[in-house]
Design an enzyme around this catalytic site. Structure first.
Site, PDB file in Angstrom:
ATOM      1  CB  SER A  54      99.560 -30.313  94.929  1.00 39.87           C
ATOM      2  OG  SER A  54      99.786 -30.315  96.467  1.00 39.87           O
ATOM      3  CE1 TYR A  75      95.726 -26.536  94.912  1.00 39.76           C
ATOM      4  CE2 TYR A  75      96.739 -28.088  96.589  1.00 39.76           C
ATOM      5  CZ  TYR A  75      96.822 -27.229  95.450  1.00 39.76           C
ATOM      6  OH  TYR A  75      98.273 -26.913  95.086  1.00 39.76           O
TER       7      TYR A  75
HETATM    8  N1  LIG Z   1     102.946 -22.814  96.884  1.00 43.58           N
HETATM    9  C1  LIG Z   1     102.782 -23.941  97.023  1.00 43.58           C
HETATM   10  O1  LIG Z   1     103.187 -24.544  98.376  1.00 43.58           O
HETATM   11  C2  LIG Z   1     102.213 -25.125  96.142  1.00 43.58           C
HETATM   12  C3  LIG Z   1     102.318 -26.705  96.643  1.00 43.58           C
HETATM   13  C4  LIG Z   1     101.883 -27.513  95.662  1.00 43.58           C
HETATM   14  C5  LIG Z   1     101.358 -27.215  94.490  1.00 43.58           C
HETATM   15  N2  LIG Z   1     101.318 -25.820  94.101  1.00 43.58           N
HETATM   16  C6  LIG Z   1     100.823 -25.511  92.891  1.00 43.58           C
HETATM   17  O2  LIG Z   1     101.885 -24.816  92.040  1.00 43.58           O
HETATM   18  C7  LIG Z   1     101.072 -24.057  90.936  1.00 43.58           C
HETATM   19  C8  LIG Z   1     101.703 -22.766  91.138  1.00 43.58           C
HETATM   20  O3  LIG Z   1     101.167 -21.883  92.404  1.00 43.58           O
HETATM   21  P1  LIG Z   1     101.860 -21.170  93.265  1.00 43.58           P
HETATM   22  O4  LIG Z   1     101.964 -21.455  94.614  1.00 43.58           O
HETATM   23  O5  LIG Z   1     103.007 -20.596  92.442  1.00 43.58           O
HETATM   24  O6  LIG Z   1     100.694 -19.928  93.668  1.00 43.58           O
HETATM   25  P2  LIG Z   1     100.655 -18.476  92.727  1.00 43.58           P
HETATM   26  O7  LIG Z   1     101.769 -17.540  93.085  1.00 43.58           O
HETATM   27  O8  LIG Z   1      99.234 -17.754  93.357  1.00 43.58           O
HETATM   28  O9  LIG Z   1     100.533 -18.740  91.252  1.00 43.58           O
HETATM   29  C9  LIG Z   1      99.654 -19.284  90.641  1.00 43.58           C
HETATM   30  C10 LIG Z   1      99.461 -18.703  89.184  1.00 43.58           C
HETATM   31  O10 LIG Z   1      98.384 -19.121  88.574  1.00 43.58           O
HETATM   32  C11 LIG Z   1      97.625 -18.203  87.880  1.00 43.58           C
HETATM   33  N3  LIG Z   1      96.347 -18.399  87.604  1.00 43.58           N
HETATM   34  C12 LIG Z   1      95.343 -18.243  88.335  1.00 43.58           C
HETATM   35  N4  LIG Z   1      94.104 -18.700  87.628  1.00 43.58           N
HETATM   36  C13 LIG Z   1      94.378 -18.587  86.566  1.00 43.58           C
HETATM   37  C14 LIG Z   1      93.584 -18.818  85.175  1.00 43.58           C
HETATM   38  N5  LIG Z   1      92.547 -18.839  85.389  1.00 43.58           N
HETATM   39  N6  LIG Z   1      94.367 -18.677  84.077  1.00 43.58           N
HETATM   40  C15 LIG Z   1      95.715 -18.415  84.133  1.00 43.58           C
HETATM   41  N7  LIG Z   1      96.407 -18.357  85.254  1.00 43.58           N
HETATM   42  C16 LIG Z   1      95.874 -18.368  86.340  1.00 43.58           C
HETATM   43  C17 LIG Z   1      97.969 -16.995  88.911  1.00 43.58           C
HETATM   44  O11 LIG Z   1      97.641 -15.940  88.094  1.00 43.58           O
HETATM   45  P3  LIG Z   1      97.323 -14.435  89.000  1.00 43.58           P
HETATM   46  O12 LIG Z   1      98.295 -13.858  89.690  1.00 43.58           O
HETATM   47  O13 LIG Z   1      96.624 -13.677  88.069  1.00 43.58           O
HETATM   48  O14 LIG Z   1      96.153 -14.947  89.920  1.00 43.58           O
HETATM   49  C18 LIG Z   1      99.325 -17.141  89.286  1.00 43.58           C
HETATM   50  O15 LIG Z   1     100.140 -16.690  88.149  1.00 43.58           O
HETATM   51  C19 LIG Z   1      99.712 -24.247  91.203  1.00 43.58           C
HETATM   52  O16 LIG Z   1      99.183 -25.269  90.365  1.00 43.58           O
HETATM   53  C20 LIG Z   1      99.831 -24.949  92.775  1.00 43.58           C
HETATM   54  O17 LIG Z   1      98.382 -25.546  92.829  1.00 43.58           O
HETATM   55  C21 LIG Z   1     101.770 -25.057  95.331  1.00 43.58           C
END
Ligand SMILES: NC(=O)c1ccc[n+]([C@@H]2O[C@H](COP(=O)([O-])OP(=O)(O)OC[C@H]3O[C@@H](n4cnc5c(N)ncnc54)[C@H](OP(=O)(O)O)[C@@H]3O)[C@@H](O)[C@H]2O)c1
Length: 325
Positions: free
Chosen positions: A176, A189
């Site tokens: 991130s 985070y």
């Molecule tokens: N969205 C943003 O603005 C943003 C910005 C920077 C970085 N990121 C990073 O991008 C990545 C994806 O995030 P996202 O924004 O797409 O959010 P998201 O839609 O909440 O996706 C997160 C994914 O991780 C899974 N997860 C959570 N805990 C887990 C575990 N213990 N074992 C396996 N899977 C697990 C979730 O599964 P469940 O559905 O079962 O919870 C979901 O599939 C993350 O690493 C996040 O930090 C996001």
């Protein structure tokens, strides 16, 4: 008048200069980069594919012709994914479980030998987030976050390394922008993402002898449901004995999040970066993508790199204290 016109012409000619200067490190990186083996077809494993960035990338990689093993945490999420795209193979895998991780490796190993496919890459995307001032946070909540964002990714990488080495595959970590630019409330985070970034940097050096590429994707805000999943953090903060000290932060947190999410980019930007990191002959070490409040994330990356800490603090806090619109 003639002199004013001359100055205007000079100013116009110099206009592209900052953009050119900003690109110099990218050119240097390209010139100093090495070529990695390319696999036009093969297996990609991606964690956290039930929603958001992971789901979008899994579907995009599948469309691009890869055999995608998409990891989700429940059989319901697996069924939903398969209903949308039957060609994707779902793994039920919680990255905090060693047992699940070993089962995932076994499934991929079996497909590799049965179908004669190489393992093109592992995308460590699964992640969780909560935003709280450090003083209001708890060890237990911070550990739970690190278990997924850091140890989950490390466990998955270690487990798949023998197969990745065998096929000269690649590792991608979804980190991130928060790892580069600290801001109030992001201790847990940002700390977890900074930890995984440096882990990736070390791994990149360690795996170079086998031409296993390691890249990090550093998004600003991407339109997903991650923030809405932060249940419990705000409630915990409100009942803390020192909650009053941080009432400004806690009170404006939701409004601030909604403002950022309103301007967030589509996961298309992260899927493109992930696809490049997996398939380009010269993958980049870092992909700073998406935006923060409408400003491209790469501009913040530059600020973090250029500004001395105290000046950066002033800039971040000033932006932070702007009223949420
Ligand atoms: N969205 C943003 O603005 C943003 C910005 C920077 C970085 N990121 C990073 O991008 C990545 C994806 O995030 P996202 O924004 O797409 O959010 P998201 O839609 O909440 O996706 C997160 C994914 O991780 C899974 N997860 C959570 N805990 C887990 C575990 N213990 N074992 C396996 N899977 C697990 C979730 O599964 P469940 O559905 O079962 O919870 C979901 O599939 C993350 O690493 C996040 O930090 C996001």
């Amino acid at each position: 008048m003639a002199r004013a016109r001359a100055w205007a012409r000079v100013a116009l000619m110099l206009l592209p200069l900052p953009a050119l200067v900003l690109h110099i490190p990218l050119w240097i990186e390209q010139l100093s980069s090495i070529e990695y083996p390319i696999h036009p077809r093969g297996i990609v494993v991606i964690t956290g594919a039930s929603s958001g960035i992971g789901r979008h990338a899994a579907l995009a990689l599948d469309l691009g012709g890869m055999t995608v093993f998409a990891a989700v945490r429940s059989h319901e999420a697996a069924a939903a994914l398969l209903a949308e795209r039957p060609s994707v193979r779902a793994l039920v895998w919680d990255v905090t479980s060693q047992e699940h991780t070993e089962a995932a490796v076994d499934a991929v190993r079996a497909a590799m030998s049965a179908e004669g496919l190489p393992l093109v890459g592992l995308v460590n995307n699964a992640g969780v987030s909560h935003r709280l001032p450090l003083e209001l946070d708890t060890d237990e909540a911070m550990r739970a976050l690190y278990e997924v964002n850091v140890f989950g990714a490390v466990r998955a990488t270690r487990a798949f390394l023998p197969l990745l080495r065998e096929s000269r595959g690649r590792v991608v970590f979804v980190s991130s922008l928060a790892a580069l630019l600290p801001h109030p409330g992001a201790a847990a985070y940002s700390g977890s993402k900074a930890a995984i970034e440096l882990t990736a940097d070390v791994l990149r050096l360690e795996l170079e002898p086998w031409r296993v590429s390691v890249s990090v994707v550093e998004p600003g805000y991407v339109r997903t449901g991650i923030a809405a999943k932060q249940v419990g953090a705000a409630a915990r903060a409100r009942t803390h004995p020192f909650a009053e000290l941080y009432s400004d932060f806690v009170g404006s947190q939701d409004a601030r999040r909604l403002q950022m999410e309103g301007k967030a980019d589509s996961p298309l930007v992260t899927s493109s970066a992930i696809a490049h990191a997996l398939a380009a002959p010269r993958p980049r070490t870092r992909y700073v993508v998406a935006n923060v409040n409408g400003v491209p994330a790469w501009a913040y990356g530059w600020l973090a790199w250029l500004l001395p800490d105290r000046l950066q603090d002033r800039v971040v806090l000033r932006a932070w204290r702007q009223p949420v619109v």
